[in-house]
Design a protein around this motif. Structure first.
Motif, mmCIF file in Angstrom:
data_model
loop_
_atom_site.group_PDB
_atom_site.id
_atom_site.type_symbol
_atom_site.label_atom_id
_atom_site.label_comp_id
_atom_site.label_asym_id
_atom_site.label_seq_id
_atom_site.Cartn_x
_atom_site.Cartn_y
_atom_site.Cartn_z
ATOM 1 N N LEU A 206 46.148 36.375 38.695
ATOM 2 C CA LEU A 206 46.931 37.559 39.031
ATOM 3 C C LEU A 206 46.525 38.837 38.309
ATOM 4 C CD1 LEU A 206 50.530 36.024 39.093
ATOM 5 C CD2 LEU A 206 48.872 36.195 40.959
ATOM 6 N N GLY A 207 45.476 38.800 37.470
ATOM 7 C CA GLY A 207 45.217 39.978 36.668
ATOM 8 C C GLY A 207 46.294 40.122 35.608
ATOM 9 N N PRO A 208 46.189 41.133 34.726
ATOM 10 C CA PRO A 208 47.133 41.225 33.608
ATOM 11 C C PRO A 208 48.496 41.812 33.943
ATOM 12 C CG PRO A 208 45.451 42.920 33.421
ATOM 13 C CD PRO A 208 45.057 42.060 34.579
ATOM 14 N N ARG A 209 48.583 42.653 35.016
ATOM 15 C CA ARG A 209 49.882 43.233 35.351
ATOM 16 C C ARG A 209 49.865 43.757 36.782
ATOM 17 N NH1 ARG A 209 47.288 47.572 32.711
ATOM 18 N NH2 ARG A 209 47.785 49.663 33.502
ATOM 19 N N ASP A 210 51.065 43.924 37.335
ATOM 20 C CA ASP A 210 51.190 44.468 38.681
ATOM 21 C C ASP A 210 50.953 45.979 38.648
ATOM 22 O OD1 ASP A 210 51.857 41.905 39.307
ATOM 23 O OD2 ASP A 210 53.888 42.342 40.008
ATOM 24 N N LEU A 211 50.309 46.475 39.705
ATOM 25 C CA LEU A 211 49.968 47.892 39.790
ATOM 26 C C LEU A 211 50.265 48.407 41.195
ATOM 27 C CD1 LEU A 211 46.476 47.649 38.069
ATOM 28 C CD2 LEU A 211 48.466 48.805 37.080
ATOM 29 N N SER A 212 50.715 49.641 41.285
ATOM 30 C CA SER A 212 50.915 50.311 42.569
ATOM 31 C C SER A 212 49.757 51.260 42.830
ATOM 32 C CB SER A 212 52.224 51.109 42.544
ATOM 33 O OG SER A 212 52.101 52.210 41.648
ATOM 34 N N GLY A 269 55.031 36.273 45.801
ATOM 35 C CA GLY A 269 55.677 34.957 45.851
ATOM 36 C C GLY A 269 55.419 34.067 44.664
ATOM 37 N N VAL A 270 54.577 34.488 43.724
ATOM 38 C CA VAL A 270 54.229 33.654 42.570
ATOM 39 C C VAL A 270 54.691 34.357 41.304
ATOM 40 C CG1 VAL A 270 52.342 32.644 41.225
ATOM 41 C CG2 VAL A 270 52.244 32.630 43.723
ATOM 42 N N PRO A 271 55.490 33.693 40.474
ATOM 43 C CA PRO A 271 55.919 34.336 39.232
ATOM 44 C C PRO A 271 54.746 34.519 38.277
ATOM 45 C CG PRO A 271 56.621 32.041 39.272
ATOM 46 C CD PRO A 271 56.073 32.344 40.626
ATOM 47 N N ARG A 272 54.743 35.634 37.566
ATOM 48 C CA ARG A 272 53.687 35.885 36.590
ATOM 49 C C ARG A 272 53.981 35.111 35.318
ATOM 50 N NH1 ARG A 272 49.704 39.292 35.879
ATOM 51 N NH2 ARG A 272 50.203 40.531 37.724
ATOM 52 N N THR A 273 53.001 34.371 34.840
ATOM 53 C CA THR A 273 53.105 33.628 33.588
ATOM 54 C C THR A 273 51.859 33.900 32.763
ATOM 55 O OG1 THR A 273 51.966 31.666 34.454
ATOM 56 C CG2 THR A 273 54.366 31.784 34.785
ATOM 57 N N ASP A 274 51.851 33.404 31.531
ATOM 58 C CA ASP A 274 50.645 33.531 30.713
ATOM 59 C C ASP A 274 49.470 32.822 31.377
ATOM 60 O OD1 ASP A 274 52.048 34.964 28.842
ATOM 61 O OD2 ASP A 274 52.344 33.289 27.471
ATOM 62 N N GLU A 275 49.747 31.694 32.046
ATOM 63 C CA GLU A 275 48.675 30.915 32.675
ATOM 64 C C GLU A 275 48.121 31.613 33.919
ATOM 65 O OE1 GLU A 275 51.609 29.627 31.723
ATOM 66 O OE2 GLU A 275 50.788 28.674 29.915
ATOM 67 N N SER A 276 48.993 32.289 34.670
ATOM 68 C CA SER A 276 48.521 32.917 35.912
ATOM 69 C C SER A 276 47.961 34.315 35.685
ATOM 70 C CB SER A 276 49.656 32.981 36.944
ATOM 71 O OG SER A 276 50.717 33.798 36.492
ATOM 72 N N SER A 277 48.244 34.907 34.539
ATOM 73 C CA SER A 277 47.699 36.234 34.224
ATOM 74 C C SER A 277 46.278 36.098 33.705
ATOM 75 C CB SER A 277 48.567 36.937 33.171
ATOM 76 O OG SER A 277 49.872 37.169 33.659
ATOM 77 N N SER A 278 45.419 37.004 34.109
ATOM 78 C CA SER A 278 44.028 36.988 33.646
ATOM 79 C C SER A 278 43.750 38.275 32.869
ATOM 80 C CB SER A 278 43.071 36.826 34.827
ATOM 81 O OG SER A 278 43.283 37.834 35.794
ATOM 82 N N PRO A 279 42.685 38.312 32.041
ATOM 83 C CA PRO A 279 42.612 39.327 30.987
ATOM 84 C C PRO A 279 42.114 40.717 31.352
ATOM 85 C CG PRO A 279 40.807 37.767 30.768
ATOM 86 C CD PRO A 279 41.699 37.235 31.848
ATOM 87 N N THR A 280 41.255 40.859 32.361
ATOM 88 C CA THR A 280 40.595 42.153 32.560
ATOM 89 C C THR A 280 41.568 43.198 33.092
ATOM 90 O OG1 THR A 280 38.506 41.023 33.056
ATOM 91 C CG2 THR A 280 38.677 43.339 33.676
ATOM 92 N N THR A 281 41.755 44.273 32.331
ATOM 93 C CA THR A 281 42.669 45.336 32.758
ATOM 94 C C THR A 281 41.977 46.283 33.725
ATOM 95 O OG1 THR A 281 42.086 46.885 30.998
ATOM 96 C CG2 THR A 281 43.803 45.243 30.503
ATOM 97 N N PHE A 282 42.791 47.021 34.478
ATOM 98 C CA PHE A 282 42.218 48.002 35.398
ATOM 99 C C PHE A 282 41.519 49.110 34.632
ATOM 100 C CE2 PHE A 282 42.640 51.675 38.385
ATOM 101 C CZ PHE A 282 41.753 51.201 39.339
ATOM 102 N N GLU A 283 42.052 49.456 33.459
ATOM 103 C CA GLU A 283 41.401 50.463 32.637
ATOM 104 C C GLU A 283 39.994 50.019 32.238
ATOM 105 O OE1 GLU A 283 45.822 51.141 32.060
ATOM 106 O OE2 GLU A 283 44.484 49.432 32.330
ATOM 107 N N GLN A 284 39.875 48.762 31.793
ATOM 108 C CA GLN A 284 38.550 48.237 31.420
ATOM 109 C C GLN A 284 37.611 48.250 32.612
ATOM 110 O OE1 GLN A 284 40.022 44.447 30.073
ATOM 111 N NE2 GLN A 284 39.694 44.946 27.907
#
Length: 296
Positions: A206-212, A269-284
């Protein structure tokens, strides 16, 4: 033996590079590629190459012989209907997986399974049906359930450079997960190298966070040092533009339906967890990938 399809694509090339660095010496690597010349010389020297399309029954029959695991990625063919582009392309591989008793398959797919819009999400609906086809062979199967890629914005590099504008079809404030292809490759490598898992299922990346889109515009403005704004395109305009470029009308409708479903919450439809989040940020990603594409 791990078989890698689409090894010169954006995900496959990162995966192959990662496996060449981290796979144990006893782990053989075999790639299926239409044009071996697209592989770097140092890669060709270290892998077994099967030349041809992984939609070809004869090619996948050779490629899957003695294979323990397969990385499966379908490059969508915009000259076909969504069903033909995904399940139609995959049917020869499904037969070869069963015939050769391949144990594990890791595929690239999409978020949305189990949501109210999953059956009317165009290309995503077709991708989920492809996952079911692969799982029906009896292999242990993990579908990497991915949202939109950061890399999709590279298609807008010229517009961002020349006009400071990028487009999409979703509401400007619709937050959704987004991911870098390097994170997808990392998830695939981990599953391919640790084949202790069984059964069929999906692994959200899922990437690190939701973005609009509004978030993307703000971050691009900050990282590129120039104004970038979002313009929402209409479904009709996108349909007309893509059909005008010669894409199959059913495939284009699949793109439009997917975009509409995303705006209706397909990726939520999928809750964000530590396991489903991945590290690369959009800024990076902007600094490492988008900035060179836009400013050079």
């Amino acid at each position: 033996m791990i078989v890698i399809t689409a090894p010169t694509g954006s995900i496959g090339s990162h995966l192959l590079s990662r496996l060449l660095r981290s796979a144990p010496a006893e782990e053989g690597l075999r790639v299926v590629v239409r044009d071996p010349a697209r592989l770097p010389d140092e890669v060709r020297e270290r892998v077994e190459v099967i030349t041809g399309s992984h939609g070809d029954p004869e090619v996948v029959d050779r490629a899957f012989a003695d294979a323990d695991a397969v990385f499966w990625l379908v490059p969508p063919d915009s000259s076909l209907s969504p069903e033909a582009a995904y399940s139609g392309f995959t049917r020869p591989a499904a037969q070869a997986l069963a015939a050769h008793g391949v144990g594990h398959v890791v595929g690239v797919s999409a978020l949305g399974r189990g949501t109210p819009v999953a059956d009317r999400a165009g290309l995503v609906t077709a991708s989920l049906a492809m996952d079911d086809l692969v799982a029906s062979t009896g292999v242990a199967h993990r579908a990497l359930a991915c949202p939109s890629f950061f890399e999709n914005l590279l298609e807008e590099a010229d517009s961002i450079r020349e006009n400071g504008v990028f487009t999409d079809l979703v509401d400007a404030d619709r937050k959704a997960p987004m991911v870098a292809v390097t994170d997808i490759a990392a998830a695939a490598a981990a599953l391919l190298l640790d084949r202790t898992w069984t059964g069929a299922g999906s692994v959200p990346v899922l990437g690190p966070r939701d973005l609009s889109p509004a978030d993307l515009a703000r971050i691009m403005t900050e990282q590129l040092g120039r104004p970038v704004r979002y313009e929402r395109q209409s479904y009709d305009d996108l349909y007309s533009a893509l059909v005008g470029h010669g894409l199959d009308e059913a495939f284009v409708q699949g793109i439009v339906d997917m975009k509409r479903a995303k705006d209706d919450g397909l990726d939520a439809g999928v809750p964000r967890t530590d396991e489903s989040s991945s590290p690369t940020t959009f800024e990076q990603w902007c600094v490492q990938v988008l900035k060179p594409a836009v400013l050079t």
